[in-house]
Design an enzyme around this catalytic site. Structure first.
Site, PDB file in Angstrom:
ATOM      1  N   HIS A  67      39.481  -5.337 -21.422  1.00 17.92           N
ATOM      2  CA  HIS A  67      38.402  -4.587 -22.089  1.00 17.92           C
ATOM      3  C   HIS A  67      37.052  -4.854 -21.426  1.00 17.92           C
ATOM      4  O   HIS A  67      36.736  -5.997 -21.110  1.00 17.92           O
ATOM      5  CB  HIS A  67      38.339  -4.940 -23.578  1.00 17.92           C
ATOM      6  CG  HIS A  67      39.459  -4.317 -24.358  1.00 17.92           C
ATOM      7  ND1 HIS A  67      40.764  -4.738 -24.228  1.00 17.92           N
ATOM      8  CD2 HIS A  67      39.468  -3.279 -25.219  1.00 17.92           C
ATOM      9  CE1 HIS A  67      41.542  -3.979 -24.995  1.00 17.92           C
ATOM     10  NE2 HIS A  67      40.782  -3.090 -25.609  1.00 17.92           N
ATOM     11  N   GLN A  85      33.550   4.884 -22.668  1.00 19.06           N
ATOM     12  CA  GLN A  85      32.204   5.461 -22.530  1.00 19.06           C
ATOM     13  C   GLN A  85      31.783   6.162 -23.828  1.00 19.06           C
ATOM     14  O   GLN A  85      30.696   5.944 -24.361  1.00 19.06           O
ATOM     15  CB  GLN A  85      32.233   6.459 -21.356  1.00 19.06           C
ATOM     16  CG  GLN A  85      31.018   7.368 -21.214  1.00 19.06           C
ATOM     17  CD  GLN A  85      29.833   6.635 -20.599  1.00 19.06           C
ATOM     18  OE1 GLN A  85      30.042   5.741 -19.793  1.00 19.06           O
ATOM     19  NE2 GLN A  85      28.623   6.983 -20.981  1.00 19.06           N
ATOM     20  N   GLU A  87      33.095   5.792 -26.851  1.00 19.81           N
ATOM     21  CA  GLU A  87      33.033   4.856 -27.980  1.00 19.81           C
ATOM     22  C   GLU A  87      31.728   4.063 -27.959  1.00 19.81           C
ATOM     23  O   GLU A  87      31.067   3.898 -29.003  1.00 19.81           O
ATOM     24  CB  GLU A  87      34.244   3.904 -27.918  1.00 19.81           C
ATOM     25  CG  GLU A  87      35.551   4.591 -28.245  1.00 19.81           C
ATOM     26  CD  GLU A  87      36.799   3.942 -27.638  1.00 19.81           C
ATOM     27  OE1 GLU A  87      37.889   4.502 -27.831  1.00 19.81           O
ATOM     28  OE2 GLU A  87      36.688   2.904 -26.962  1.00 19.81           O
ATOM     29  N   GLN A  88      31.350   3.598 -26.764  1.00 18.58           N
ATOM     30  CA  GLN A  88      30.131   2.790 -26.671  1.00 18.58           C
ATOM     31  C   GLN A  88      28.892   3.645 -26.943  1.00 18.58           C
ATOM     32  O   GLN A  88      27.926   3.187 -27.555  1.00 18.58           O
ATOM     33  CB  GLN A  88      30.053   2.112 -25.296  1.00 18.58           C
ATOM     34  CG  GLN A  88      31.224   1.136 -25.072  1.00 18.58           C
ATOM     35  CD  GLN A  88      30.911   0.006 -24.113  1.00 18.58           C
ATOM     36  OE1 GLN A  88      29.763  -0.403 -23.952  1.00 18.58           O
ATOM     37  NE2 GLN A  88      31.938  -0.532 -23.477  1.00 18.58           N
ATOM     38  N   VAL A 120      35.815  -8.332 -28.270  1.00 19.06           N
ATOM     39  CA  VAL A 120      36.331  -6.971 -28.459  1.00 19.06           C
ATOM     40  C   VAL A 120      36.178  -6.566 -29.919  1.00 19.06           C
ATOM     41  O   VAL A 120      36.524  -7.325 -30.836  1.00 19.06           O
ATOM     42  CB  VAL A 120      37.817  -6.857 -28.025  1.00 19.06           C
ATOM     43  CG1 VAL A 120      38.386  -5.482 -28.375  1.00 19.06           C
ATOM     44  CG2 VAL A 120      37.964  -7.108 -26.525  1.00 19.06           C
ATOM     45  N   ILE A 121      35.647  -5.368 -30.113  1.00 19.82           N
ATOM     46  CA  ILE A 121      35.497  -4.816 -31.462  1.00 19.82           C
ATOM     47  C   ILE A 121      35.675  -3.302 -31.347  1.00 19.82           C
ATOM     48  O   ILE A 121      35.346  -2.708 -30.304  1.00 19.82           O
ATOM     49  CB  ILE A 121      34.105  -5.170 -32.050  1.00 19.82           C
ATOM     50  CG1 ILE A 121      34.031  -4.826 -33.537  1.00 19.82           C
ATOM     51  CG2 ILE A 121      32.968  -4.513 -31.286  1.00 19.82           C
ATOM     52  CD1 ILE A 121      32.818  -5.443 -34.248  1.00 19.82           C
ATOM     53  N   CYS A 122      36.193  -2.685 -32.410  1.00 15.97           N
ATOM     54  CA  CYS A 122      36.349  -1.226 -32.393  1.00 15.97           C
ATOM     55  C   CYS A 122      34.964  -0.592 -32.581  1.00 15.97           C
ATOM     56  O   CYS A 122      34.438  -0.553 -33.692  1.00 15.97           O
ATOM     57  CB  CYS A 122      37.315  -0.792 -33.490  1.00 15.97           C
ATOM     58  SG  CYS A 122      37.510   0.993 -33.551  1.00 15.97           S
ATOM     59  N   ALA A 123      34.375  -0.135 -31.476  1.00 13.60           N
ATOM     60  CA  ALA A 123      32.995   0.346 -31.502  1.00 13.60           C
ATOM     61  C   ALA A 123      32.829   1.565 -32.412  1.00 13.60           C
ATOM     62  O   ALA A 123      31.799   1.712 -33.071  1.00 13.60           O
ATOM     63  CB  ALA A 123      32.538   0.665 -30.076  1.00 13.60           C
TER      64      ALA A 123
HETATM   65  C1  2AL Z   1      35.337  -1.689 -26.472  1.00  4.38           C
HETATM   66  C2  2AL Z   1      35.526  -0.458 -25.841  1.00  4.38           C
HETATM   67  O1  2AL Z   1      35.515  -0.267 -24.627  1.00  4.38           O
HETATM   68  N1  2AL Z   1      35.710   0.459 -26.838  1.00  4.38           N
HETATM   69  C3  2AL Z   1      35.659  -0.185 -28.012  1.00  4.38           C
HETATM   70  O2  2AL Z   1      35.803   0.352 -29.118  1.00  4.38           O
HETATM   71  N2  2AL Z   1      35.427  -1.514 -27.765  1.00  4.38           N
HETATM   72  N3  2AL Z   1      35.098  -2.839 -25.764  1.00  4.38           N
HETATM   73  C4  2AL Z   1      34.908  -4.060 -26.363  1.00  4.38           C
HETATM   74  N4  2AL Z   1      34.651  -5.083 -25.542  1.00  4.38           N
HETATM   75  O3  2AL Z   1      34.960  -4.189 -27.578  1.00  4.38           O
END
Ligand code: 2AL
Length: 176
Positions: A67, A85, A87-88, A120-123
């Site tokens: 990730h 891209q 999501e961020q 990592v988190i669900c953006a």
């Molecule tokens: C991400 C990503 O790329 N999309 C997302 O929801 N989270 N990356 C991350 N490090 O959390």
């Protein structure tokens, strides 16, 4: 996209459509294809989760390491995957103040130093303020708790990406 369309895909078509449901881990998609026929669309997600859960700790850490950082170098250089891209951007990470950017970069660095994989988190289920808060809190966790939490978030990202694919409604692989 309907079940019949999914079950009738050969593995190349399946990889074209589902290859990035877990960020930069097409091997998971390739493995899940063997589990056809799926009885429901949500079974695709169940099989992905099952595969991830079956991995040893090093495999789970490997998934997290695939990730990109949130608001990291790849966002600036435009080298993120299309999904990441979007999501961020949706989480507001393309419009951080310089102070927010500095703080996020610092916390991301500390996190990676402590755990050996990125935060990592669900953006799409979050926003820039929540991300900064959560990163600060999760930095206090111990490594085993953080591995579990990170993998939980990978599964949420997979869920969101699958929802996108189901809703896009295209049974035809885009690259055909
Ligand atoms: C991400 C990503 O790329 N999309 C997302 O929801 N989270 N990356 C991350 N490090 O959390």
């Amino acid at each position: 996209m309907d079940l019949e369309a999914v079950n009738s895909m050969n593995y190349e078509q399946f990889l074209d459509i589902f290859g990035n449901i877990v960020e930069k881990c097409p091997i998971i998609t390739a493995a899940v294809w063997s589990r056809r026929p799926f009885l429901t669309l949500s079974e695709v997600e169940d099989r992905v989760c099952e595969f991830i859960d079956s991995l040893p700790i090093s495999g789970k850490e490997g998934i997290l390491r695939c990730h990109p950082d949130l608001a990291g170098r790849e966002l600036t250089s435009g080298t993120l995957t299309m999904e990441s891209q979007q999501e961020q951007r949706q989480a507001g990470l393309t419009s951080l103040t310089s102070r927010e950017q500095e703080r996020l970069t610092l916390l991301n660095t500390r996190y990676k130093q402590k755990f050996g994989f990125p935060f990592v988190i669900c953006a799409k289920m979050s926003d820039k303020d929540k991300i900064l808060k959560e990163l600060t809190t999760r930095l206090q966790n111990d490594p085993s708790a953080e591995l579990l939490k990170g993998i939980e978030e990978v599964k949420k990202i997979c869920h969101v990406r699958l929802q996108d694919i189901w809703c896009r409604g295209s049974p035809v692989p885009t690259k055909l």
